[in-house]
Scaffold this motif. Structure first.
Motif, PDB file in Angstrom:
ATOM      1  N   ILE A  50      20.634 -37.122  15.861  1.00 27.19           N
ATOM      2  CA  ILE A  50      19.645 -38.029  16.436  1.00 27.19           C
ATOM      3  C   ILE A  50      19.195 -37.521  17.793  1.00 27.19           C
ATOM      4  O   ILE A  50      19.939 -36.836  18.506  1.00 27.19           O
ATOM      5  N   ARG A  51      17.958 -37.844  18.131  1.00 26.37           N
ATOM      6  CA  ARG A  51      17.425 -37.581  19.468  1.00 26.37           C
ATOM      7  C   ARG A  51      17.366 -38.917  20.209  1.00 26.37           C
ATOM      8  O   ARG A  51      17.264 -39.967  19.589  1.00 26.37           O
ATOM      9  N   PRO A  52      17.355 -38.915  21.533  1.00 27.44           N
ATOM     10  CA  PRO A  52      17.425 -40.181  22.276  1.00 27.44           C
ATOM     11  C   PRO A  52      16.152 -41.023  22.253  1.00 27.44           C
ATOM     12  O   PRO A  52      16.138 -42.118  22.824  1.00 27.44           O
ATOM     13  N   ASP A  53      15.111 -40.554  21.590  1.00 31.59           N
ATOM     14  CA  ASP A  53      13.885 -41.353  21.547  1.00 31.59           C
ATOM     15  C   ASP A  53      13.907 -42.413  20.433  1.00 31.59           C
ATOM     16  O   ASP A  53      12.967 -43.217  20.324  1.00 31.59           O
ATOM     17  N   SER A  65      23.779 -44.957  15.287  1.00 31.95           N
ATOM     18  CA  SER A  65      23.207 -45.906  16.236  1.00 31.95           C
ATOM     19  C   SER A  65      23.295 -45.301  17.624  1.00 31.95           C
ATOM     20  O   SER A  65      24.335 -44.749  17.986  1.00 31.95           O
ATOM     21  N   PHE A  66      22.217 -45.399  18.377  1.00 31.13           N
ATOM     22  CA  PHE A  66      22.167 -44.744  19.685  1.00 31.13           C
ATOM     23  C   PHE A  66      21.770 -45.753  20.748  1.00 31.13           C
ATOM     24  O   PHE A  66      20.776 -46.465  20.608  1.00 31.13           O
ATOM     25  N   ASN A  67      22.568 -45.829  21.808  1.00 32.07           N
ATOM     26  CA  ASN A  67      22.289 -46.732  22.927  1.00 32.07           C
ATOM     27  C   ASN A  67      22.131 -45.882  24.185  1.00 32.07           C
ATOM     28  O   ASN A  67      23.123 -45.483  24.800  1.00 32.07           O
ATOM     29  N   LYS A  68      20.880 -45.611  24.536  1.00 29.81           N
ATOM     30  CA  LYS A  68      20.620 -44.688  25.635  1.00 29.81           C
ATOM     31  C   LYS A  68      21.107 -45.236  26.968  1.00 29.81           C
ATOM     32  O   LYS A  68      21.674 -44.514  27.790  1.00 29.81           O
ATOM     33  N   SER A  69      20.918 -46.536  27.190  1.00 31.07           N
ATOM     34  CA  SER A  69      21.299 -47.105  28.483  1.00 31.07           C
ATOM     35  C   SER A  69      22.811 -47.091  28.671  1.00 31.07           C
ATOM     36  O   SER A  69      23.318 -46.885  29.774  1.00 31.07           O
ATOM     37  N   LYS A  71      24.708 -44.922  27.159  1.00 28.60           N
ATOM     38  CA  LYS A  71      25.128 -43.535  26.912  1.00 28.60           C
ATOM     39  C   LYS A  71      26.224 -43.497  25.856  1.00 28.60           C
ATOM     40  O   LYS A  71      27.295 -42.896  26.044  1.00 28.60           O
ATOM     41  N   GLN A  72      25.930 -44.174  24.748  1.00 28.79           N
ATOM     42  CA  GLN A  72      26.883 -44.219  23.645  1.00 28.79           C
ATOM     43  C   GLN A  72      26.133 -44.031  22.328  1.00 28.79           C
ATOM     44  O   GLN A  72      24.956 -44.414  22.205  1.00 28.79           O
ATOM     45  N   PHE A  73      26.822 -43.447  21.364  1.00 29.04           N
ATOM     46  CA  PHE A  73      26.272 -43.353  20.014  1.00 29.04           C
ATOM     47  C   PHE A  73      27.423 -43.448  19.022  1.00 29.04           C
ATOM     48  O   PHE A  73      28.571 -43.135  19.352  1.00 29.04           O
ATOM     49  N   SER A  74      27.089 -43.921  17.852  1.00 31.14           N
ATOM     50  CA  SER A  74      28.141 -44.160  16.870  1.00 31.14           C
ATOM     51  C   SER A  74      27.669 -43.793  15.466  1.00 31.14           C
ATOM     52  O   SER A  74      26.472 -43.780  15.178  1.00 31.14           O
ATOM     53  N   LEU A  75      28.647 -43.493  14.631  1.00 28.54           N
ATOM     54  CA  LEU A  75      28.402 -43.166  13.229  1.00 28.54           C
ATOM     55  C   LEU A  75      28.958 -44.294  12.373  1.00 28.54           C
ATOM     56  O   LEU A  75      30.107 -44.708  12.565  1.00 28.54           O
ATOM     57  N   HIS A  76      28.134 -44.790  11.454  1.00 29.73           N
ATOM     58  CA  HIS A  76      28.555 -45.806  10.509  1.00 29.73           C
ATOM     59  C   HIS A  76      28.440 -45.199   9.097  1.00 29.73           C
ATOM     60  O   HIS A  76      27.426 -44.557   8.791  1.00 29.73           O
ATOM     61  N   ILE A  77      29.451 -45.443   8.277  1.00 36.67           N
ATOM     62  CA  ILE A  77      29.391 -44.963   6.896  1.00 36.67           C
ATOM     63  C   ILE A  77      29.398 -46.181   5.988  1.00 36.67           C
ATOM     64  O   ILE A  77      30.404 -46.910   5.905  1.00 36.67           O
ATOM     65  N   MET A  78      28.291 -46.406   5.329  1.00 33.32           N
ATOM     66  CA  MET A  78      28.165 -47.566   4.436  1.00 33.32           C
ATOM     67  C   MET A  78      28.852 -47.273   3.097  1.00 33.32           C
ATOM     68  O   MET A  78      28.859 -46.122   2.647  1.00 33.32           O
ATOM     69  N   ASP A  79      29.407 -48.324   2.488  1.00 29.19           N
ATOM     70  CA  ASP A  79      30.009 -48.187   1.157  1.00 29.19           C
ATOM     71  C   ASP A  79      30.889 -46.931   1.099  1.00 29.19           C
ATOM     72  O   ASP A  79      30.695 -46.053   0.249  1.00 29.19           O
ATOM     73  N   SER A  80      31.846 -46.836   1.993  1.00 32.82           N
ATOM     74  CA  SER A  80      32.647 -45.609   2.099  1.00 32.82           C
ATOM     75  C   SER A  80      33.421 -45.338   0.810  1.00 32.82           C
ATOM     76  O   SER A  80      33.845 -46.257   0.097  1.00 32.82           O
ATOM     77  N   GLN A  81      33.584 -44.039   0.543  1.00 34.86           N
ATOM     78  CA  GLN A  81      34.247 -43.569  -0.670  1.00 34.86           C
ATOM     79  C   GLN A  81      35.414 -42.645  -0.297  1.00 34.86           C
ATOM     80  O   GLN A  81      35.385 -42.021   0.768  1.00 34.86           O
ATOM     81  N   PRO A  82      36.399 -42.529  -1.174  1.00 35.03           N
ATOM     82  CA  PRO A  82      37.513 -41.612  -0.878  1.00 35.03           C
ATOM     83  C   PRO A  82      37.043 -40.189  -0.561  1.00 35.03           C
ATOM     84  O   PRO A  82      37.660 -39.499   0.245  1.00 35.03           O
ATOM     85  N   GLY A  83      35.929 -39.766  -1.163  1.00 38.52           N
ATOM     86  CA  GLY A  83      35.378 -38.434  -0.885  1.00 38.52           C
ATOM     87  C   GLY A  83      34.840 -38.277   0.518  1.00 38.52           C
ATOM     88  O   GLY A  83      34.548 -37.153   0.961  1.00 38.52           O
ATOM     89  N   ASP A  84      34.706 -39.370   1.257  1.00 34.22           N
ATOM     90  CA  ASP A  84      34.270 -39.305   2.660  1.00 34.22           C
ATOM     91  C   ASP A  84      35.434 -38.994   3.593  1.00 34.22           C
ATOM     92  O   ASP A  84      35.230 -38.798   4.793  1.00 34.22           O
ATOM     93  N   SER A  85      36.647 -38.974   3.054  1.00 35.74           N
ATOM     94  CA  SER A  85      37.823 -38.687   3.872  1.00 35.74           C
ATOM     95  C   SER A  85      37.701 -37.276   4.439  1.00 35.74           C
ATOM     96  O   SER A  85      37.606 -36.290   3.693  1.00 35.74           O
ATOM     97  N   ALA A  86      37.674 -37.176   5.742  1.00 33.41           N
ATOM     98  CA  ALA A  86      37.433 -35.903   6.435  1.00 33.41           C
ATOM     99  C   ALA A  86      37.627 -36.159   7.924  1.00 33.41           C
ATOM    100  O   ALA A  86      37.893 -37.285   8.345  1.00 33.41           O
ATOM    101  N   THR A  87      37.484 -35.092   8.696  1.00 32.38           N
ATOM    102  CA  THR A  87      37.450 -35.246  10.152  1.00 32.38           C
ATOM    103  C   THR A  87      35.998 -35.225  10.591  1.00 32.38           C
ATOM    104  O   THR A  87      35.223 -34.355  10.154  1.00 32.38           O
ATOM    105  N   TYR A  88      35.638 -36.162  11.427  1.00 36.10           N
ATOM    106  CA  TYR A  88      34.257 -36.283  11.901  1.00 36.10           C
ATOM    107  C   TYR A  88      34.215 -35.986  13.399  1.00 36.10           C
ATOM    108  O   TYR A  88      35.026 -36.497  14.158  1.00 36.10           O
ATOM    109  N   PHE A  89      33.257 -35.151  13.780  1.00 39.74           N
ATOM    110  CA  PHE A  89      33.069 -34.790  15.183  1.00 39.74           C
ATOM    111  C   PHE A  89      31.683 -35.209  15.633  1.00 39.74           C
ATOM    112  O   PHE A  89      30.695 -34.917  14.946  1.00 39.74           O
ATOM    113  N   CYS A  90      31.617 -35.861  16.778  1.00 38.04           N
ATOM    114  CA  CYS A  90      30.320 -36.001  17.425  1.00 38.04           C
ATOM    115  C   CYS A  90      30.152 -34.833  18.391  1.00 38.04           C
ATOM    116  O   CYS A  90      31.134 -34.178  18.764  1.00 38.04           O
TER     117      CYS A  90
END
Lengths: 112, 115
Positions: A50-53, A65-69, A71-90
């Protein structure tokens, strides 16, 4: 100033739940915020960015989701599945710079 | 699908020895990178390389490190005199162009163990 702080360190969610991984940064020059997914024995792979605009970006079941003011951003995974099991890096970078500044990673386990 | 490859997958070396980690970037990519990840810690940028020279390097990339593109396909990272704290996973990446508009594609990594 160069840091990207990521939490939680690990996360266990039941299948179908919505894991949320959070990142915060200090450097207001950052203008690019990618998320990488890494499976054991593999290199990181770009998941979504994502870009901050914009305040939100969706690609399939993954949403940033990005909150510029704040200075936070987050990752949401909808309907998560066992195949989503991994390490996630921002990560973050700025356009004049090649390098990615990485968060510490979140090990996500989706229980069947 | 084209991918970045790295060899070896695991390298064990004694402290003070020289090691060369090898990478074959995606063939039409022009920008190359090395990152490292100490076990349990974050990924850290080491160096970027374009047009046969270093474009950018981090504080970690000191005089014991060097990079080279010895031929049209390989991209190497040399550590001259390894230290225990060099033990880490080393990732090579490549991209078509410069900056965030161009995705960096990562290889599977080389695990370096210095004893």
């Amino acid at each position: 100033q160069q840091q990207v702080k990521q939490s939680p360190q690990s996360l266990i969610v039941q299948k179908g739940g919505i894991p949320i991984i959070n990142c915060a940064y200090e450097n207001t020059a950052f203008d690019y915020f990618p998320w990488y997914q890494q499976f054991p024995g593999k290199g990181p792979a770009l998941l979504i960015a994502i870009r901050p605009d914009v305040s939100e970006k969706k690609e399939g079941r993954f949403t940033i989701s990005f909150n510029k003011s704040a200075k936070q951003f987050s990752l949401h995974i909808m309907d998560s599945q066992p195949g989503d099991s991994a390490t996630y890096f921002c990560a973050a970078s700025w356009d004049s710079n090649y390098q990615l500044i990485w968060g510490a990673g979140t090990k996500l386990i989706i229980k069947p | 699908e084209p991918e970045v490859t790295q060899t070896p997958s695991h390298q064990v070396t004694q402290m003070g020895q020289e090691v060369i980690l090898r990478c074959v970037p995606i063939s039409n990519h022009l920008y190359f990178y090395w990152y490292r990840q100490i076990l349990g810690q974050k990924v850290e940028f080491l160096v970027s390389f374009y047009n046969n020279e270093i474009s950018e390097k981090s504080e970690i990339f000191d005089d014991q490190f060097s990079v080279e593109r010895p031929d049209g396909s390989n991209f190497t990272l040399k550590i001259r005199s390894t230290k225990l704290e060099d033990s880490a996973m080393y990732f090579c990446a490549s991209s078509e162009g410069r900056g965030p508009s161009y995705e960096q594609y990562f290889g599977p990594g080389t695990r370096l163990t210095v004893t």
